[in-house]
Design a protein around this motif. Structure first.
Motif, PDB file in Angstrom:
ATOM      1  N   PHE A  96      -1.155  -8.337 -18.709  1.00  0.00           N
ATOM      2  CA  PHE A  96      -1.624  -7.426 -19.755  1.00  0.00           C
ATOM      3  C   PHE A  96      -3.043  -7.768 -20.154  1.00  0.00           C
ATOM      4  O   PHE A  96      -3.443  -8.923 -20.107  1.00  0.00           O
ATOM      5  CB  PHE A  96      -0.819  -7.578 -21.066  1.00  0.00           C
ATOM      6  N   TYR A  97      -3.750  -6.748 -20.614  1.00  0.00           N
ATOM      7  CA  TYR A  97      -4.987  -6.913 -21.369  1.00  0.00           C
ATOM      8  C   TYR A  97      -4.710  -6.368 -22.761  1.00  0.00           C
ATOM      9  O   TYR A  97      -4.327  -5.212 -22.911  1.00  0.00           O
ATOM     10  CB  TYR A  97      -6.149  -6.129 -20.757  1.00  0.00           C
ATOM     11  N   LEU A  98      -4.897  -7.202 -23.764  1.00  0.00           N
ATOM     12  CA  LEU A  98      -4.731  -6.794 -25.157  1.00  0.00           C
ATOM     13  C   LEU A  98      -6.079  -6.936 -25.845  1.00  0.00           C
ATOM     14  O   LEU A  98      -6.720  -7.987 -25.761  1.00  0.00           O
ATOM     15  CB  LEU A  98      -3.670  -7.660 -25.843  1.00  0.00           C
ATOM     16  N   TYR A  99      -6.506  -5.878 -26.528  1.00  0.00           N
ATOM     17  CA  TYR A  99      -7.845  -5.848 -27.117  1.00  0.00           C
ATOM     18  C   TYR A  99      -7.781  -5.957 -28.637  1.00  0.00           C
ATOM     19  O   TYR A  99      -6.928  -5.359 -29.271  1.00  0.00           O
ATOM     20  CB  TYR A  99      -8.561  -4.550 -26.718  1.00  0.00           C
ATOM     21  N   PRO A 100      -8.718  -6.703 -29.243  1.00  0.00           N
ATOM     22  CA  PRO A 100      -8.736  -6.863 -30.705  1.00  0.00           C
ATOM     23  C   PRO A 100      -9.251  -5.613 -31.414  1.00  0.00           C
ATOM     24  O   PRO A 100      -9.749  -4.680 -30.780  1.00  0.00           O
ATOM     25  CB  PRO A 100      -9.692  -8.042 -30.904  1.00  0.00           C
ATOM     26  N   ASP A 101      -9.154  -5.629 -32.729  1.00  0.00           N
ATOM     27  CA  ASP A 101      -9.570  -4.484 -33.549  1.00  0.00           C
ATOM     28  C   ASP A 101     -11.030  -4.102 -33.315  1.00  0.00           C
ATOM     29  O   ASP A 101     -11.366  -2.926 -33.291  1.00  0.00           O
ATOM     30  CB  ASP A 101      -9.378  -4.792 -35.038  1.00  0.00           C
ATOM     31  N   PHE A 102     -11.907  -5.080 -33.138  1.00  0.00           N
ATOM     32  CA  PHE A 102     -13.327  -4.766 -33.017  1.00  0.00           C
ATOM     33  C   PHE A 102     -13.655  -4.097 -31.679  1.00  0.00           C
ATOM     34  O   PHE A 102     -14.737  -3.587 -31.496  1.00  0.00           O
ATOM     35  CB  PHE A 102     -14.204  -6.011 -33.211  1.00  0.00           C
ATOM     36  N   ALA A 103     -12.713  -4.060 -30.753  1.00  0.00           N
ATOM     37  CA  ALA A 103     -12.954  -3.414 -29.458  1.00  0.00           C
ATOM     38  C   ALA A 103     -12.451  -1.975 -29.474  1.00  0.00           C
ATOM     39  O   ALA A 103     -12.163  -1.413 -28.436  1.00  0.00           O
ATOM     40  CB  ALA A 103     -12.268  -4.204 -28.355  1.00  0.00           C
ATOM     41  N   GLY A 104     -12.358  -1.381 -30.649  1.00  0.00           N
ATOM     42  CA  GLY A 104     -11.796  -0.084 -30.948  1.00  0.00           C
ATOM     43  C   GLY A 104     -11.538   0.914 -29.856  1.00  0.00           C
ATOM     44  O   GLY A 104     -10.510   1.534 -29.825  1.00  0.00           O
ATOM     45  N   ARG A 105     -12.437   1.115 -28.922  1.00  0.00           N
ATOM     46  CA  ARG A 105     -12.265   2.200 -27.966  1.00  0.00           C
ATOM     47  C   ARG A 105     -11.357   1.849 -26.798  1.00  0.00           C
ATOM     48  O   ARG A 105     -11.020   2.697 -25.991  1.00  0.00           O
ATOM     49  CB  ARG A 105     -13.619   2.669 -27.437  1.00  0.00           C
ATOM     50  N   TYR A 106     -10.938   0.603 -26.686  1.00  0.00           N
ATOM     51  CA  TYR A 106     -10.084   0.192 -25.576  1.00  0.00           C
ATOM     52  C   TYR A 106      -8.620   0.249 -25.975  1.00  0.00           C
ATOM     53  O   TYR A 106      -8.258  -0.070 -27.100  1.00  0.00           O
ATOM     54  CB  TYR A 106     -10.430  -1.233 -25.126  1.00  0.00           C
ATOM     55  N   THR A 107      -7.785   0.634 -25.032  1.00  0.00           N
ATOM     56  CA  THR A 107      -6.341   0.584 -25.274  1.00  0.00           C
ATOM     57  C   THR A 107      -5.752  -0.523 -24.417  1.00  0.00           C
ATOM     58  O   THR A 107      -6.271  -0.840 -23.338  1.00  0.00           O
ATOM     59  CB  THR A 107      -5.670   1.925 -24.904  1.00  0.00           C
ATOM     60  N   ASP A 108      -4.678  -1.105 -24.902  1.00  0.00           N
ATOM     61  CA  ASP A 108      -4.018  -2.179 -24.171  1.00  0.00           C
ATOM     62  C   ASP A 108      -3.604  -1.682 -22.790  1.00  0.00           C
ATOM     63  O   ASP A 108      -3.248  -0.523 -22.616  1.00  0.00           O
ATOM     64  CB  ASP A 108      -2.794  -2.668 -24.935  1.00  0.00           C
ATOM     65  N   GLN A 109      -3.662  -2.582 -21.821  1.00  0.00           N
ATOM     66  CA  GLN A 109      -3.350  -2.214 -20.455  1.00  0.00           C
ATOM     67  C   GLN A 109      -2.296  -3.130 -19.859  1.00  0.00           C
ATOM     68  O   GLN A 109      -2.229  -4.308 -20.204  1.00  0.00           O
ATOM     69  CB  GLN A 109      -4.593  -2.290 -19.568  1.00  0.00           C
ATOM     70  N   CYS A 110      -1.513  -2.581 -18.958  1.00  0.00           N
ATOM     71  CA  CYS A 110      -0.571  -3.343 -18.145  1.00  0.00           C
ATOM     72  C   CYS A 110      -1.023  -3.150 -16.700  1.00  0.00           C
ATOM     73  O   CYS A 110      -1.090  -2.024 -16.215  1.00  0.00           O
ATOM     74  CB  CYS A 110       0.848  -2.818 -18.348  1.00  0.00           C
ATOM     75  N   ILE A 111      -1.363  -4.239 -16.032  1.00  0.00           N
ATOM     76  CA  ILE A 111      -1.875  -4.156 -14.669  1.00  0.00           C
ATOM     77  C   ILE A 111      -0.834  -4.754 -13.733  1.00  0.00           C
ATOM     78  O   ILE A 111      -0.327  -5.848 -13.959  1.00  0.00           O
ATOM     79  CB  ILE A 111      -3.220  -4.900 -14.525  1.00  0.00           C
ATOM     80  N   SER A 112      -0.527  -4.012 -12.685  1.00  0.00           N
ATOM     81  CA  SER A 112       0.509  -4.457 -11.756  1.00  0.00           C
ATOM     82  C   SER A 112      -0.115  -5.080 -10.518  1.00  0.00           C
ATOM     83  O   SER A 112      -1.187  -4.671 -10.074  1.00  0.00           O
ATOM     84  CB  SER A 112       1.399  -3.286 -11.362  1.00  0.00           C
ATOM     85  N   ARG A 113       0.579  -6.050  -9.986  1.00  0.00           N
ATOM     86  CA  ARG A 113       0.150  -6.683  -8.741  1.00  0.00           C
ATOM     87  C   ARG A 113       0.915  -6.113  -7.542  1.00  0.00           C
ATOM     88  O   ARG A 113       0.562  -6.383  -6.409  1.00  0.00           O
ATOM     89  CB  ARG A 113       0.384  -8.188  -8.829  1.00  0.00           C
TER      90      ARG A 113
END
Length: 174
Positions: A133-150
């Motif tokens: 996963f990529y989880l982004y903090p509040d200050f990165a507002g425009r990004y949404t959390d991602q789940c990346i598969s291998r």
């Protein structure tokens, strides 16, 4: 043979009937085991999200408590600076690029703090597994959390957990 003995022999099961029952039970067990494995991995997925979001919230609190850090001067906080403790956490072993100051390993995941947010790697033994996963903090507002598969198993799990906007192995929540 008398008639009572013949009746007793007639009440038993044939080998064919017993084999049919065994085959049916094996099929049901196979289906049940597959469902069980998916349920266990979904619970691990949720555990990784909880661990990652716990660290991410602590990172957000760290930045709120230290408002003098401008966006340009913002440095990633070390795990020791955060007010969280992951259960059974130990030093990371899989992600060699992650300094132990910024990484903690739980039983199934390694949680790594970067300048841009938190990465949560699913690990098993000493190797990476199907997704991260990529989880982004509040200050990165425009990004949404991602789940990346291998692999395909990771992609299926990401999709089944609500990450439906997928392209090139990266899935995000709509």
């Amino acid at each position: 043979m008398n008639s009572n003995a013949k009746r007793l022999l007639a009440k038993g099961f044939t080998l064919t009937e017993l084999m049919a029952v065994v085959i049916i039970i094996a099929i049901l067990a196979g289906i049940g085991f597959g469902s069980y494995k998916k349920s266990v991995e979904r619970s691990h997925f949720t555990e990784g999200l909880v661990a990652g979001n716990t660290v991410l919230e602590a990172v957000n609190r760290y930045y709120y408590d230290n408002p003098d850090l401008s966006a340009a001067a913002r440095k990633r906080p070390k795990m020791d600076y955060l007010d969280v403790d992951l259960s059974n956490a130990k030093a990371c072993t899989v992600v060699s690029s992650a300094s132990s100051d910024y990484c903690r390993r739980t039983r199934y995941f390694e949680v790594i703090i970067y300048d841009w947010g938190v990465q949560v790697n699913r690990v098993q033994g000493n190797s990476n597994k199907d997704y991260y996963f990529y989880l982004y903090p509040d200050f990165a507002g425009r990004y949404t959390d991602q789940c990346i598969s291998r692999n395909d198993a990771g992609a299926d799990l990401c999709k089944s957990m609500g990450y439906t906007s997928c392209s090139a192995g990266k899935c995000s929540k709509p």
